[in-house]
Design an enzyme around this catalytic site. Structure first.
Site, PDB file in Angstrom:
ATOM      1  N   TYR A   1       0.835  -1.201   0.000  1.00 35.84           N
ATOM      2  CA  TYR A   1       0.000   0.000   0.000  1.00 35.84           C
ATOM      3  C   TYR A   1       0.875   1.257   0.000  1.00 35.84           C
ATOM      4  O   TYR A   1       0.640   2.192  -0.784  1.00 35.84           O
ATOM      5  CB  TYR A   1      -0.911  -0.004   1.225  1.00 35.84           C
ATOM      6  CG  TYR A   1      -1.830   1.183   1.316  1.00 35.84           C
ATOM      7  CD1 TYR A   1      -3.015   1.226   0.585  1.00 35.84           C
ATOM      8  CD2 TYR A   1      -1.531   2.269   2.139  1.00 35.84           C
ATOM      9  CE1 TYR A   1      -3.872   2.323   0.669  1.00 35.84           C
ATOM     10  CE2 TYR A   1      -2.372   3.364   2.226  1.00 35.84           C
ATOM     11  CZ  TYR A   1      -3.535   3.382   1.492  1.00 35.84           C
ATOM     12  OH  TYR A   1      -4.379   4.472   1.573  1.00 35.84           O
TER      13      TYR A   1
ATOM     14  N   LYS B   1       1.040   4.068  -3.001  1.00 35.01           N
ATOM     15  CA  LYS B   1       0.648   5.462  -2.795  1.00 35.01           C
ATOM     16  C   LYS B   1       1.790   6.413  -3.116  1.00 35.01           C
ATOM     17  O   LYS B   1       1.566   7.524  -3.604  1.00 35.01           O
ATOM     18  CB  LYS B   1       0.139   5.661  -1.364  1.00 35.01           C
ATOM     19  CG  LYS B   1      -1.181   4.943  -1.093  1.00 35.01           C
ATOM     20  CD  LYS B   1      -2.254   5.315  -2.111  1.00 35.01           C
ATOM     21  CE  LYS B   1      -3.565   4.606  -1.861  1.00 35.01           C
ATOM     22  NZ  LYS B   1      -4.598   4.942  -2.879  1.00 35.01           N
TER      23      LYS B   1
END
Length: 261
Positions: A172, A176
């Protein structure tokens, strides 16, 4: 209702959370033609119901799509264009959190599942939106506001930093950070063509997924670090997105707007 926004808007992840709040904000700010993308048909139906409670004169197109699948994304963008003729605003609210797990304990497939959606899926969506916008004539009354289209990508404050070691989320965090990179790269490449691309970086937001993580105790330590002492509401992120797609941000491209309390 206001006339801040105009044209055709596309919002992915529109079945809940930030995507739903953004769809509602766009309608409040003047959007009359709106495409909703999500894999969750029930969620989109609920969003459409809320839209019609605000304004029953809005044309709403619902498209069920798995945004980790290239063909599904290509077909979805083509369907929006076939229905409405163009795409003036696109919000790529694409992503899953993935496992809370240290790198040394994570399998490749768990990592790849997050990357396929959060990074590659978002990039494909942006690519298809850019291709469509390049075919469009510029809109706007003045040189400052004339554009072929505006894109906002959902990153995160974790696109700038990483959580503590007690809440590791390797894929994640990587994705991002990657979203900010692709935003900056394509913003630089297509600014000359009248396409603006920015990213928004929310902190902790009161979405259903985040509430579940808090109830499980996963994010309690991170929450204590928020200076305002509370979560954001999805509507607060939606208003920041509305600013980024509006003429008020006409000289912003390649930026990442942090909204983290």
């Amino acid at each position: 209702m206001s006339d801040l926004l105009e044209g055709v808007a596309l919002v992915s992840g529109a079945g809940s959370g930030i995507g739903r709040a953004t769809s509602l904000a766009f309608v409040r700010h003047g959007i009359k033609q709106l495409a909703l993308l999500d894999i969750d048909t029930a969620g989109m139906a609920a969003t459409r119901k809320l839209i019609f409670e605000l304004n029953d004169n809005v044309e709403v197109l619902e498209i069920q799509a798995d945004l980790s699948n290239e063909k599904a994304i290509v077909d979805a963008v083509q369907k929006v264009t076939k229905t409405f003729g163009q795409i003036n605003i696109a919000v790529n609210n694409v992503g899953i959190g993935g496992p809370i797990c240290a790198t040394s304990e994570m399998g490749v497939e768990d990592y790849r599942k997050v990357v396929d959606l959060d990074l590659i899926g978002l990039w494909i969506a942006q690519r298809e939106e850019i291709r469509q916008m390049l075919r469009q004539e510029p809109r706007g009354q003045s040189p400052e506001t004339r554009s072929r289209g505006v894109i906002v990508n959902l990153s995160s404050t974790y696109g700038h930093v990483a959580p503590s070691g007690t809440t590791p989320a390797p894929p994640y965090i990587a994705c991002k950070h990657g979203v900010l990179g692709m935003t900056k790269m394509d913003a630089n490449s297509y600014a000359k063509d009248g396409i603006r691309i920015n990213a928004i970086c929310p902190g902790f937001v009161n979405t259903p997924a985040f509430k579940a993580a808090v109830q499980q105790g996963v994010m309690q330590d991170e929450l204590k670090k928020v200076p305002m002492g509370r979560f954001a509401e999805p509507s607060e992120i939606a208003e920041a997105i509305s600013f980024l797609v509006s003429p008020m941000s006409s000289y912003m491209s390649g930026a990442n707007l942090v909204v983290d309390g």
